[in-house]
Design a protein around this motif. Sequence first.
Motif, short mmCIF file in Angstrom:
data_model
loop_
_atom_site.label_atom_id
_atom_site.label_comp_id
_atom_site.label_asym_id
_atom_site.label_seq_id
_atom_site.Cartn_x
_atom_site.Cartn_y
_atom_site.Cartn_z
N LEU A 13 0.82 -1.21 0.00
CA LEU A 13 0.00 0.00 0.00
C LEU A 13 0.86 1.26 0.00
O LEU A 13 0.53 2.25 -0.67
CB LEU A 13 -0.94 -0.01 1.21
N LEU A 14 1.94 1.23 0.74
CA LEU A 14 2.84 2.40 0.77
C LEU A 14 3.45 2.64 -0.61
O LEU A 14 3.52 3.79 -1.08
CB LEU A 14 3.93 2.17 1.81
N ALA A 15 3.88 1.54 -1.29
CA ALA A 15 4.47 1.70 -2.62
C ALA A 15 3.43 2.22 -3.62
O ALA A 15 3.73 3.07 -4.46
CB ALA A 15 5.05 0.36 -3.09
N ALA A 16 2.19 1.72 -3.51
CA ALA A 16 1.14 2.19 -4.42
C ALA A 16 0.82 3.66 -4.17
O ALA A 16 0.61 4.43 -5.11
CB ALA A 16 -0.11 1.34 -4.24
N ALA A 17 0.79 4.07 -2.90
CA ALA A 17 0.52 5.47 -2.58
C ALA A 17 1.63 6.38 -3.10
O ALA A 17 1.36 7.47 -3.64
CB ALA A 17 0.36 5.63 -1.07
N LEU A 18 2.87 5.95 -2.97
CA LEU A 18 3.98 6.75 -3.49
C LEU A 18 3.93 6.86 -5.01
O LEU A 18 4.22 7.93 -5.58
CB LEU A 18 5.31 6.14 -3.04
N LEU A 19 3.54 5.76 -5.68
CA LEU A 19 3.44 5.79 -7.14
C LEU A 19 2.32 6.74 -7.59
O LEU A 19 2.50 7.54 -8.52
CB LEU A 19 3.19 4.38 -7.67
N LEU A 20 1.16 6.66 -6.93
CA LEU A 20 0.06 7.56 -7.28
C LEU A 20 0.43 9.01 -7.02
O LEU A 20 0.07 9.91 -7.80
CB LEU A 20 -1.20 7.17 -6.49
N ARG A 21 1.13 9.25 -5.93
CA ARG A 21 1.56 10.63 -5.63
C ARG A 21 2.52 11.14 -6.70
O ARG A 21 2.45 12.30 -7.12
CB ARG A 21 2.21 10.66 -4.26
N SER A 22 3.41 10.24 -7.17
CA SER A 22 4.35 10.64 -8.20
C SER A 22 3.63 10.95 -9.51
O SER A 22 3.96 11.92 -10.20
CB SER A 22 5.39 9.54 -8.42
N LEU A 23 2.63 10.12 -9.87
CA LEU A 23 1.89 10.36 -11.10
C LEU A 23 1.06 11.64 -11.04
O LEU A 23 0.98 12.39 -12.01
CB LEU A 23 0.98 9.16 -11.40
N ALA A 24 0.43 11.86 -9.89
CA ALA A 24 -0.43 13.04 -9.76
C ALA A 24 0.37 14.33 -9.62
O ALA A 24 -0.07 15.40 -10.06
CB ALA A 24 -1.36 12.87 -8.56
N GLY A 25 1.55 14.24 -9.03
CA GLY A 25 2.32 15.46 -8.78
C GLY A 25 3.34 15.80 -9.84
O GLY A 25 3.94 16.89 -9.79
N ASN A 26 3.55 14.92 -10.81
CA ASN A 26 4.54 15.19 -11.85
C ASN A 26 3.92 16.12 -12.89
O ASN A 26 2.98 15.76 -13.60
CB ASN A 26 4.98 13.88 -12.50
N ALA A 27 4.48 17.31 -13.00
CA ALA A 27 3.92 18.30 -13.93
C ALA A 27 4.15 17.94 -15.39
O ALA A 27 3.47 18.47 -16.27
CB ALA A 27 4.52 19.68 -13.64
#
Length: 324
Positions: A50-64
């Motif tokens: 779950l932590l890895a998935a959350a970090l991946l989603l954060r990276s996708l959503a926050g990458n401009a």
Amino acid sequence: MASPAVPSARARSAAPPDPTDQPPTGTVPAELPIVPRRRPGRYLSGGLALLAAALLLRSLAGNAAFEWSVVGSYLTAPSILRGLLLTLWLTGAVTALGFALGTALAVARLSGNPVLQALSWGFVWIFRATPLLVQLLLWFNIGALYPKLSLSLPFGGELFAVKTVDLLGPVLTALIGLTLHEAAFAAEVVRSGVLSVDQGQLEAAASLGLGRGRVLRRIVLPQAMRAILPPAGNMLIGTLKGTSIISVLAVHDLLFSTQLVYNQTYQVIPLLMVATLWYIAVTSVLSVGQYYLERHFARGATRAGLPPTPWQRARAAFRRAVGR
């Protein structure tokens, strides 16, 4: 004074039980508590996932660089939707024609005619051994081998003739190449499904005097579909994604339409994400349809019945939560 006699072990075992040793009537022995087994590794691995998935989603959503606003603006653009419709049309047509031809090839392979068996085996061998891109390029350049297609009668002259370049456009070339490639794999899927049916049931049907058509419709196909549907569903999804290869023929499918746009705007990543999101959405719908179709043909396969669907499990969990 003589000591009282002590009864032997055999006499004690043969003696009736003392009523005073029995528990009182109406009392229930205390139930032993059921303690679930602790699985710390399962919780640890789940938490890390779950932590890895959350970090991946954060990276996708926050990458401009993804430019999600551009993705949203082009997601329903007319050119993209036209490419999507062509992709869906090709997927449906290739799957239907491929499995129709593949079924005929499987029947020929299972027949007792050695000529049909050899021809079917040769077709499957050639089209499975050749890469799809090579097949498409060969069909696209078929005019170099046969510049003109004509029909003539012996001693009657030529009835008509047409140039191959005018007859086979990019879309028709893609349809032919994808269909022949699909038929080679579909033939093996259908053949393996028919062979998975127990031969004893066919012998029992023959002993009852059932016709071959009724045996095929009522006995062979319902059981063969259980083995055919999983690989057939995978082939359908593979065909949907495989249509992207026809962009080399300048066919305006989903991928080629996005390429035309980002060649003008230079927004490569956002347009590729548009195509990716559409492929994921259509594949998800096809996967749901495959799941329920497999459940339909799996009825009666096990005595325990079919497992609940995800929607049924969600409703049961909601009812338990509300009941609490």
